[in-house]
Each structure stands twice: as C-alpha cells, then as structure tokens.
Design an enzyme around this catalytic site. Structure first.
Site, PDB file in Angstrom:
ATOM      1  N   TYR A   5       9.922  -0.922   8.423  1.00 51.64           N
ATOM      2  CA  TYR A   5       9.260   0.369   8.597  1.00 51.64           C
ATOM      3  C   TYR A   5       8.274   0.208   9.743  1.00 51.64           C
ATOM      4  O   TYR A   5       7.437  -0.696   9.730  1.00 51.64           O
ATOM      5  CB  TYR A   5       8.528   0.791   7.317  1.00 51.64           C
ATOM      6  CG  TYR A   5       7.910   2.168   7.466  1.00 51.64           C
ATOM      7  CD1 TYR A   5       8.633   3.308   7.136  1.00 51.64           C
ATOM      8  CD2 TYR A   5       6.628   2.325   7.978  1.00 51.64           C
ATOM      9  CE1 TYR A   5       8.095   4.572   7.318  1.00 51.64           C
ATOM     10  CE2 TYR A   5       6.083   3.588   8.166  1.00 51.64           C
ATOM     11  CZ  TYR A   5       6.814   4.708   7.830  1.00 51.64           C
ATOM     12  OH  TYR A   5       6.290   5.964   8.018  1.00 51.64           O
ATOM     13  N   CYS A   6       8.367   1.086  10.739  1.00 50.33           N
ATOM     14  CA  CYS A   6       7.503   0.962  11.922  1.00 50.33           C
ATOM     15  C   CYS A   6       6.427   2.038  11.894  1.00 50.33           C
ATOM     16  O   CYS A   6       6.739   3.229  11.908  1.00 50.33           O
ATOM     17  CB  CYS A   6       8.337   1.076  13.202  1.00 50.33           C
ATOM     18  SG  CYS A   6       7.317   0.985  14.694  1.00 50.33           S
ATOM     19  N   ILE A   7       5.179   1.603  11.868  1.00 52.28           N
ATOM     20  CA  ILE A   7       4.089   2.585  11.811  1.00 52.28           C
ATOM     21  C   ILE A   7       3.932   3.330  13.138  1.00 52.28           C
ATOM     22  O   ILE A   7       3.416   4.433  13.180  1.00 52.28           O
ATOM     23  CB  ILE A   7       2.751   1.911  11.423  1.00 52.28           C
ATOM     24  CG1 ILE A   7       2.518   0.651  12.263  1.00 52.28           C
ATOM     25  CG2 ILE A   7       2.734   1.578   9.955  1.00 52.28           C
ATOM     26  CD1 ILE A   7       1.420   0.811  13.220  1.00 52.28           C
TER      27      ILE A   7
END
Ligand SMILES: [Zn+2]
Length: 308
Positions: free
Chosen positions: A147-149
């Site tokens: 998951y990429c912020i």
C-alpha cells in the site's frame, strides 16, 4: 525493537488525501523554480544560443513533469485488481461451498490437485496465489505489492506499471531539475548573492528537495528493477529472503513483459490495453499454487502481517 518502514508508512496514512496535495506541491515547487524563476524568462532575453538552450530545458522539463503527473494520477485512480466475487479454485461450486464453512472456522480446506488453497478470513473468501489482503481498501488484491501512501492506493497487478513509471518519470524530472538549478544553488553561497530576494530561497529549497528525491528514488528504482526481472513483489521479497529458489520467474524478458506488457511502444506510457488487462487477470487468477514440500514454509507464511 522491531524497526519496520511500513510502521512509519502507517503513520503517514493518517494524512489521507492531503498526500496528493503534498505531491502536487513538490511538483509545483520544482516547476516554479525551473521554469518560472530560472529558465522561462531566459527564453526572451540574451543570445540566440542562450534562448535556444533555455527553451530546450523548459520543453524537456515540462514533458517530464507531464509524464510524472500522468503516471501519478493513473496509479491513484487505477484499481489494483480485486479477486472477483465468488471466485474459487475448486472444480465445482458445490465443492467450494462444502469447503467454505471449514475454512471460515479456521480449518484447513482440502487440497486442489495436491496443492493447498488459500482463504482470506477477513474477506471470508477464497484468494488466488500471490493475492493478499489490503487493510487500506479492506479487500484482497491480486499480486499485491504494497500500500503506497504517496498514491493513496494499494499497488497491485493492474497499477504496478503506473507506479513504476511514476518513480521513473519523477526520477528523471528531479535529476534534470537538480542539474538545471545547481548553478543557482552554488551562487546562493557566494558573497554577491542577493539574499533579500525570495528567489534564491525558493531555488535553494527546490534544489535540495529535487536532489533528495533523485537520490532516494534511484535506490528505490534499482530495488524495483530487481523485483521486476525476478517476477517478485515487495511483500514476497521478505518471504523470498528465507525461502528456496523463487518459483514464479519466467525469465527476465517475460517477467518484464508481465508487468509492462508486450507492446514495446507502450512500455513508457502508464496504461494497459483491455486485452493486456484481461490476460493479466486471467494469469493472476490461475497462478499455480506453490508446490513441493520445500515450499511449505513459504505457504505457511501467508503474510497477513504484511498488510500495509
Ligand atoms: Zn481479504
């Protein structure tokens, strides 16, 4: 003490959609410093050679920023690839239903063709090989990477290419900006610098930000290049370190094409054709489960702890 970079990312997740504004602010700062403050005005003054040089710099930098923004929003808005509702690895719906209750209560469902099947207790659904539950979106994602912020999205099967191209184009934009601004940065420390103007400060900050991103993205790109040629994801990288030879590799070229597609002209464009998407989904849903007793540890290490 467990020092995990993903724990730090979980803190940044609290910023939510503000991250998009932060990304746009960084891009805006660089563009302002390079085009508005430094090279844009030079197009209309000085010798022809100087004007041509400034125009070329502005043109290439604008192209790189355009590709960066296209890749970024493609990655933000593209669904990473979910497991279709009702999907199961069994030969019949009846068998899937019979195994469902067992798996729901933590039991081990029957193997399919001698291979263990996977079940997500959070989604209460079967999941294919290489799919993982993403706590950010609350569902299982095919070939999940992380998951990429920065993109406010889970990076998986269908937007991994967009994510990599976002890194790629941002790296070149930052590298060019650093090169174009380095003279102004050096001049900032010289005695004749006009420190009363806001211009040197903006250019100084833009250079520092661009150089820092350039260096950190270089390392990140090298890491992902190795993952792509080995057909491995970031989550799997942690499993692979303690496992036997990686079973998914198809050879460097086919591994690369499994992410970027087989259309050479589209490798640097953040998009997939409908046919590519269909083929990728089909392969992800029919990925053979890990086989052999030597893979038992890897299978057992279903990385629910990697829900990032
Ligand atoms: Zn799930």
């Amino acid at each position: 003490m467990d020092c995990n970079i993903f724990q730090f990312c979980k803190c940044l997740k609290l910023l939510g959609r503000i991250m998009i504004l932060i990304v746009l602010a960084f891009i805006g700062l660089s563009y302002y410093a390079v085009v508005w403050e430094s090279y844009g005005p030079s197009i209309f003054e000085g010798s022809m050679q100087s004007r041509l040089g400034s125009f070329t710099a502005v043109f290439i930098f604008t192209f790189l920023i355009g590709m960066t923004l296209w890749s970024y929003f493609a990655c933000v808005m593209t669904d990473p690839g979910k497991v279709p509702l009702g999907w199961h690895p069994f030969s019949s719906d009846e068998e899937a239903d019979a195994q469902f209750s067992l798996a729901s209560y933590g039991g081990q469902p029957a193997a399919v063709n001698g291979q263990r099947v996977r079940f997500c207790r959070k989604c209460k659904a079967w999941k294919p090989e290489r799919a993982h539950h993403d706590s950010g979106t609350g569902r299982c994602v095919l070939r999940m990477d992380h998951y990429c912020i920065w993109v406010l999205n889970c990076v998986g099967l269908l937007n991994y290419k967009m994510f990599l191209l976002f890194l790629f184009w941002t790296f070149w934009a930052c590298a060019l900006a650093s090169g174009l601004l380095i003279n102004s940065f050096i001049r900032f420390f010289q005695s004749d610098a006009d420190l009363n103007s806001a211009r040197p400060a903006i250019v100084f900050i833009a250079f520092v930000v661009d150089a820092a991103f350039c260096l950190s993205l270089f390392g990140f790109l090298i890491m992902h290049a190795r993952l792509v040629v080995n057909n491995c994801t970031t989550i799997e990288m942690f499993e692979k370190a303690r496992g036997p030879p990686w079973p998914y590799t198809l050879g460097a070229r086919r591994n690369f094409e499994s992410v970027f597609g087989s259309r050479h002209w589209a490798w640097l464009l953040p998009m997939h054709s409908a046919a590519e998407k269909a083929s990728m989904l089909d392969e992800a849903l029919h990925e053979p489960y890990l086989q052999g007793p030597e893979m038992a540890d890897l299978r057992g290490a279903d990385p629910l702890s990697c829900e990032v």
